[in-house]
Write an enzyme that holds these catalytic residues in place. Structure first.
Site, PDB file in Angstrom:
ATOM      1  N   CYS A 198      -4.218 -17.896  27.556  1.00 55.58           N
ATOM      2  CA  CYS A 198      -3.058 -18.272  26.743  1.00 55.58           C
ATOM      3  C   CYS A 198      -3.362 -18.178  25.255  1.00 55.58           C
ATOM      4  CB  CYS A 198      -2.597 -19.661  27.125  1.00 55.58           C
ATOM      5  SG  CYS A 198      -1.899 -19.635  28.761  1.00 55.58           S
ATOM      6  N   TYR A 223     -24.057 -10.103  25.970  1.00 58.46           N
ATOM      7  CA  TYR A 223     -23.156 -11.004  25.241  1.00 58.46           C
ATOM      8  C   TYR A 223     -21.758 -11.084  25.857  1.00 58.46           C
ATOM      9  CZ  TYR A 223     -26.963 -10.480  21.916  1.00 58.46           C
ATOM     10  OH  TYR A 223     -28.210 -10.436  21.336  1.00 58.46           O
TER      11      TYR A 223
HETATM   12  N1  LLP Z   1     -34.106 -11.614  18.033  1.00 57.03           N
HETATM   13  C1  LLP Z   1     -33.454 -12.538  17.310  1.00 57.03           C
HETATM   14  C2  LLP Z   1     -34.230 -13.488  16.520  1.00 57.03           C
HETATM   15  C3  LLP Z   1     -32.052 -12.578  17.292  1.00 57.03           C
HETATM   16  O1  LLP Z   1     -31.427 -13.468  16.542  1.00 57.03           O
HETATM   17  C4  LLP Z   1     -31.326 -11.645  18.078  1.00 57.03           C
HETATM   18  C5  LLP Z   1     -29.874 -11.677  18.116  1.00 57.03           C
HETATM   19  C6  LLP Z   1     -32.057 -10.710  18.848  1.00 57.03           C
HETATM   20  C7  LLP Z   1     -33.446 -10.722  18.795  1.00 57.03           C
HETATM   21  C8  LLP Z   1     -31.388  -9.692  19.729  1.00 57.03           C
HETATM   22  O2  LLP Z   1     -30.521  -8.860  19.045  1.00 57.03           O
HETATM   23  P1  LLP Z   1     -29.902  -7.581  19.792  1.00 57.03           P
HETATM   24  O3  LLP Z   1     -31.035  -6.655  20.098  1.00 57.03           O
HETATM   25  O4  LLP Z   1     -29.257  -8.050  21.033  1.00 57.03           O
HETATM   26  O5  LLP Z   1     -28.924  -7.050  18.811  1.00 57.03           O
HETATM   27  N2  LLP Z   1     -23.156 -12.297  19.988  1.00 57.03           N
HETATM   28  C9  LLP Z   1     -23.336 -11.129  19.151  1.00 57.03           C
HETATM   29  C10 LLP Z   1     -24.794 -10.818  18.936  1.00 57.03           C
HETATM   30  C11 LLP Z   1     -25.550 -11.943  18.309  1.00 57.03           C
HETATM   31  C12 LLP Z   1     -27.009 -11.618  18.154  1.00 57.03           C
HETATM   32  C13 LLP Z   1     -27.763 -12.738  17.586  1.00 57.03           C
HETATM   33  N3  LLP Z   1     -29.179 -12.544  17.537  1.00 57.03           N
HETATM   34  C14 LLP Z   1     -22.608  -9.952  19.778  1.00 57.03           C
HETATM   35  O6  LLP Z   1     -21.993 -10.122  20.825  1.00 57.03           O
HETATM   36  O7  LLP Z   1     -22.610  -8.872  19.226  1.00 57.03           O
END
Ligand code: LLP
Length: 437
Positions: free
Chosen positions: A361, A390
Site C-alpha cells: 500500500c 540486498y
Molecule cells: N565492506 C563494507 C565495509 C561495506 O560497508 C560494504 C557495503 C561492503 C563491504 C560490501 O559492498 P558491496 O560489495 O556489496 O557493494 N543496500 C545497498 C548497499 C549498501 C552497501 C553497504 N556497505 C544496496 O542495496 O545497494
C-alpha cells in the site's frame, strides 16, 4: 555474459535457471520466491580468490554478508575457503549456526553494541574493525574481561567516494563510517589503540562505495592508505600487516551496466598496492577485499506471479505482482533499475513497456518503472534478475506480508534454504498489556 542471457528454455517452453524449470519451482514453492544459483556463487568466489592468488598476493577475500545472510550460504562460502564480513550480532549468530570458523570472520559496524563485541570476542573472530574512538575502550575492556588479545583493524576515510562510473575526491568525508585520514582522527585512534595491550592493530580498512566499475578510485585508495601506513610506521613505530579495500564491485542489473567479471581488476589492484609499498619502503601487506553484491547479486533471481494488469490510457500500464517493496525495496530506496523476463514466455518478443508494481500500500511500490516485456496477463510468472544481493537481506514485513522463501538451485537440483514466513510467525512476538485481558 548478461544474467538474463544465461538462462535456457525447458522442453515445456519455460525459463530454466540453475538447471531448473522455473514454473516447476513455482509449483513446488509458490511465489514470490527468491532463487539462488549455487554454481554461480561458487564460480564468483573462485574467480575472486584465484585473481588474488594469481596476482601473487597474500590475504583473503571476505564475503560481505550484509548482501545476503543465511546459514546455507555461509556453508557455501566456508567451503570455498573465503572469509566473511559480519556487521551485527544477528549475522554473527547465523554464521555461528553454520559453524563458520571464527578466525575467518571480520566484524564491522559504526556502532557495535557492547553485547555484540563480547559475542565476537568470545567466538574468537579474526578481526574487529574499529570504527570510533569509543569502541577502542569498550572493546579493550571486554577483551581484558575475557582474558584475550583481540586483533583489530582501523576503518579510515580516505576521501574517495565512488559509485558506478563516477568518483569524487574530498579531503574530509561527510560520512558516519570510519575515521578521517586528513583531520587527525585516524592517527589519534591508532595512538589510542596502542595504549591498550589487549588490542593488536593488524591493519587498515576502507570501503569507498558500491556498484563501482572503475579501478582508479581503488588505486587512489592504495596510495592514500600506504601513505598513512608509512606515517604511523615512522611516527608511531607501528607496523601493520594488512590492508583491506572493502567491497563495491559492480554487477549487471540492466543493459546499461558494464559487462565485466567483477574480479577483473583485482590483479591491477594488487599491483597498485605493491607498487606503492615498494616506492614507500613498506613490506607487501596482505591484500583483503570484501565483495558482497558481486558474489551473490547475479546468482539470484526473484519469481513473482502477475495478478492484475491495469492500463492507464495514454500514461502507462501497471502490471502488479504478488511481491514488491517488502522483498525488494531497492527501487524505492535508490531508484535502482532491474531487468525482467516472463518465465512462461521466455522467448516472446518484448513489444511492450510496462511498469512492474508491487502489492504493497504505497504508490511508490514499484519494482521496475519501464520493463521491456511481451504482453502480460494475470497468472504469468515474472523473473526479476540480479536480486541475489540486498533483497532478502533488506526485506521487511510491511503490510504484514510474510517474507518469501528462498530456494537454492544447482544444475537441476533444488532445495529450500529459507522457508516462507507463516502468519503464525508474523504474530509470534505480539503480546498484550495485562490490562487488555
Ligand atoms: N565492506 C563494507 C565495509 C561495506 O560497508 C560494504 C557495503 C561492503 C563491504 C560490501 O559492498 P558491496 O560489495 O556489496 O557493494 N543496500 C545497498 C548497499 C549498501 C552497501 C553497504 N556497505 C544496496 O542495496 O545497494
Amino acid at each position: 555474459m548478461k544474467p538474463w542471457e544465461k538462462i535456457s528454455v525447458s522442453a515445456a517452453g519455460n525459463m530454466v535457471f540453475g538447471g531448473c524449470d522455473c514454473i516447476e519451482l513455482v509449483k513446488e514453492y509458490g511465489t514470490p520466491l527468491y532463487v539462488l544459483d549455487e554454481r554461480v556463487v561458487r564460480e564468483v568466489c573462485r574467480g575472486f580468490d584465484s585473481a588474488l592468488r594469481g596476482a601473487g598476493a597474500q590475504g583473503r577475500v571476505y564475503y560481505a554478508s550484509k548482501a545476503l545472510s543465511t546459514t546455507a550460504l555461509y556453508r557455501i562460502i566456508e567451503q570455498e575457503g573465503l572469509g566473511i564480513d559480519v556487521v551485527s550480532g544477528g549475522e554473527l549468530y547465523t554464521a555461528q549456526n553454520a559453524s563458520f570458523p571464527g578466525e575467518r570472520i571480520v566484524f564491522h559496524g559504526n556502532n557495535k553494541t557492547p553485547d555484540e563485541l563480547r559475542m565476537a570476542v568470545e567466538y574468537g573472530v579474526g578481526c574487529i574493525v574499529i570504527d570510533s574512538h569509543e569502541e577502542i575502550g569498550t572493546l579493550a575492556d571486554i577483551a581484558r574481561d575475557c582474558r584475550k588479545t583481540v586483533r583489530v583493524s582501523l576503518r579510515v576515510k580516505p576521501g574517495i567516494e565512488a559509485h558506478t562510473h563516477e568518483f569524487v575526491l574530498t579531503a574530509i568525508d561527510d560520512c558516519k563510517f570510519g575515521l578521517g585520514l586528513y583531520d587527525g582522527e585516524a592517527r589519534l585512534a591508532v595512538k589510542e589503540i596502542l595504549t591498550r595491550k589487549e588490542l593488536k592493530l593488524i591493519g587498515l580498512h576502507c570501503h569507498i562505495g558500491s556498484q563501482i566499475f572503475e579501478k582508479e578510485p581503488f588505486f587512489i585508495a592504495a596510495d592514500r592508505l600506504t601513505d598513512f601506513a608509512l606515517s604511523i610506521k615512522k611516527d608511531l613505530d607501528t607496523e601493520i600487516k594488512e590492508i583491506s579495500f572493502g567491497g563495491g564491485f559492480g554487477i549487471m542489473y540492466t543493459e546499461k551496466d558494464a559487462e565485466a567479471e567483477p574480479y577483473e581488476f583485482i590483479g591491477e589492484m594488487v599491483e597498485a598496492l605493491y607498487k606503492n609499498c615498494d616506492e614507500k619502503g613498506l613490506p607487501h601487506y596482505d591484500f583483503c577485499i570484501e565483495p558482497g553484491r558481486a558474489i551473490v547479486g547475479e546468482a539470484g533471481i526473484t519469481l513473482y506471479t502477475v495478478g492484475t494488469v491495469k492500463r492507464v490510457p495514454g500514461v502507462r500500464t501497471y502490471v502488479s505482482v504478488d511481491g514488491g517493496m517488502g522483498d525488494n525495496p531497492r527501487h524505492m530506496l535508490y531508484g535502482s533499475e532491474y531487468t525482467a523476463k516472463l518465465v512462461n514466455k521466455p522467448t516472446a518478443a518484448a513489444t511492450e513497456t510496462l511498469a512492474i508494481a508491487g502489492r504493497y500500500c504505497e504508490s511508490g511500490d514499484i519494482l521496475i518503472k519501464e520493463a521491456k516485456l511481451p504482453p502480460c496477463q494475470a497468472g504469468d510468472v515474472l523473473a526479476v534478475f540480479s536480486t541475489g544481493a540486498y533483497n532478502y537481506s533488506m526485506a521487511s514485513n510491511y503490510n504484514r506480508v510474510p517474507i518469501p522463501a528462498m530456494v537454492l538451485v544447482n544444475e537441476g537440483k533444488h532445495a529450500q534454504i529459507v522457508k516462507r514466513q507463516s502468519y503464525e510467525q508474523l504474530i509470534e512476538n505480539d503480546t498484550m498489556a495485562p490490562w487488555q485481558k
